[in-house]
Design a protein around this motif. Structure first.
Motif, PDB file in Angstrom:
ATOM      1  N   HIS A   1       0.857  -1.190   0.000  1.00 11.84           N
ATOM      2  CA  HIS A   1       0.000   0.000   0.000  1.00 11.84           C
ATOM      3  C   HIS A   1       0.893   1.240   0.000  1.00 11.84           C
ATOM      4  O   HIS A   1       1.532   1.548   1.001  1.00 11.84           O
ATOM      5  CB  HIS A   1      -0.901  -0.034   1.242  1.00 11.84           C
TER       6      HIS A   1
ATOM      7  N   ASP B   1       0.603   5.353  -1.178  1.00  9.51           N
ATOM      8  CA  ASP B   1      -0.344   6.401  -1.546  1.00  9.51           C
ATOM      9  C   ASP B   1      -1.775   5.913  -1.277  1.00  9.51           C
ATOM     10  O   ASP B   1      -1.972   4.897  -0.634  1.00  9.51           O
ATOM     11  CB  ASP B   1      -0.142   6.854  -3.004  1.00  9.51           C
TER      12      ASP B   1
ATOM     13  N   PHE C   1      -5.827   4.637  -1.894  1.00 10.30           N
ATOM     14  CA  PHE C   1      -6.551   3.700  -2.744  1.00 10.30           C
ATOM     15  C   PHE C   1      -7.480   4.445  -3.693  1.00 10.30           C
ATOM     16  O   PHE C   1      -8.052   5.479  -3.350  1.00 10.30           O
ATOM     17  CB  PHE C   1      -7.354   2.712  -1.897  1.00 10.30           C
TER      18      PHE C   1
ATOM     19  N   THR D   1      -3.716   1.443  -6.019  1.00 14.30           N
ATOM     20  CA  THR D   1      -3.299   2.618  -5.265  1.00 14.30           C
ATOM     21  C   THR D   1      -2.850   3.696  -6.250  1.00 14.30           C
ATOM     22  O   THR D   1      -2.564   3.408  -7.416  1.00 14.30           O
ATOM     23  CB  THR D   1      -2.141   2.303  -4.302  1.00 14.30           C
TER      24      THR D   1
END
Length: 340
Positions: A200, A202, A204, A210
């Motif tokens: 993960h 930045d 979603f 992402t």
């Protein structure tokens, strides 16, 4: 006769690296100024053998300055980049603010140097995302030979990509693992980063990807070829500096792994280290401080008709940010702002 260059955000990781690289590469600058926010006013930063004291960005007049290398966030860039550009100073911006603007060239000098000539649209040139920059350096010479149809990339991105806070969090959490009386909860990252990996980077987006993954798709299309299909999975790993990528490439034409290796060896900005033995490849620890994008593990993908796999490693603070910005400045000078 040289250039007058401003480094904006000179106290941050990337800004400091920009100053280092300007000096290392002996960029033809008659004058260099270090700019930062008012709270950092007077902070000393190194430029070669010289020490510069930062000046206040808010009060600075860019009139008469040739090039400004911006290494601040998008919000501050939105305020100060147009001011610099309006004053006649060409802005080379490291934030994501202008990357997807059709009027702003997005440049990796080994890939699309001619794009710098579009700077006249707005007096601004964008620097790509760190994970994109190293990948497209590897893709372009292969695309020129066999035409890339599709790229599947998984990234292993170091914590320095998240700034000083990311580096500090990994350091503090690593120490805490060995000290049962202390605990360092996640702050910069979504989960513990020490001895962990986090898929993960930045925010979603609606489709489940992402924004970091979306950036790699959009930027590869803009820099290399809009017809290339790209899918990415971006992962944060407990490495201080150096991004790594496992890249699977599908071509229109067959490309033998030996020919691909030879092509990459001759390509600008690339160092091929690819021996099929223990340690015959490059890891992020070994790329720190180097200018090159390193390529290893080149091999056929037998599951598709025209496929190759490769491993790509680079210092994200250099090629992924500061070095690419300085290379853009060099290209701009050679093609458009010639002096003397």
């Amino acid at each position: 006769m040289g250039y007058r260059v401003a480094v904006v955000g000179a106290t941050g990781n990337v800004g400091r690296e920009m100053l280092n690289i300007l000096a290392e590469r002996q960029f033809p600058a008659d004058e260099v100024v270090a700019l930062a926010s008012r709270r950092s006013l007077g902070t000393e930063v190194s430029y070669g053998d010289t020490t510069l004291k930062t000046k206040d960005l808010e009060a600075f007049d860019f009139t008469g300055w040739d090039i400004a290398l911006f290494a601040i966030g998008s919000d501050a860039t939105k305020t100060y980049a147009p001011k610099a550009a309006k004053a006649g100073c060409v802005v080379i911006d490291n934030s994501s603010l202008y990357r997807y603007d059709p009027d702003i060239p997005l440049v990796v000098p080994e890939v699309n140097p001619e794009a710098v000539e579009q700077y006249t649209n707005r007096n601004i040139i964008a620097n790509p995302n760190c994970s994109t920059a190293q990948m497209v350096v590897a893709l372009k010479p292969l695309h020129d030979r066999a035409t890339i149809k599709r790229v599947v990339v998984s990234t292993y991105q170091s914590v320095s990509g998240a700034g000083k806070e990311g580096i500090d969090e990994l350091w503090d959490q690593t120490k805490a693992v060995y000290n049962p009386t202390s605990e360092v909860p996640p702050s910069k990252f979504q989960k513990q980063i020490a001895f962990n990996v986090i898929p993960h980077i930045d925010v979603f987006m609606e489709d489940g990807s992402t924004k970091e993954e979306w950036k790699m798709v959009a930027e590869t299309k803009k820099i290399v070829d809009p017809s290339i299909k790209v899918t990415a999975t971006c992962v944060r790993v407990p490495v201080f500096v150096g991004h790594s990528e496992a890249v699977n490439i599908e071509f229109e034409e067959f490309l033998d792994e030996d020919e691909a290796r030879d092509i990459l060896r001759e390509a600008p900005g690339i160092m091929v280290i690819d021996k099929r033995e223990a340690g015959g490849y490059v890891t992020p620890v070994e790329c720190v401080g180097d200018y090159a994008t390193f390529i290893s593990r080149i091999r056929q993908d037998s599951t598709i008709e025209n496929g190759l796999n490769l491993w790509c490693v680079s210092d994200n603070l250099r090629k992924g940010a500061a070095l690419n910005a300085v290379q853009i400045a060099e290209t701009l000078g050679a093609r458009c702002l010639k002096k003397g």
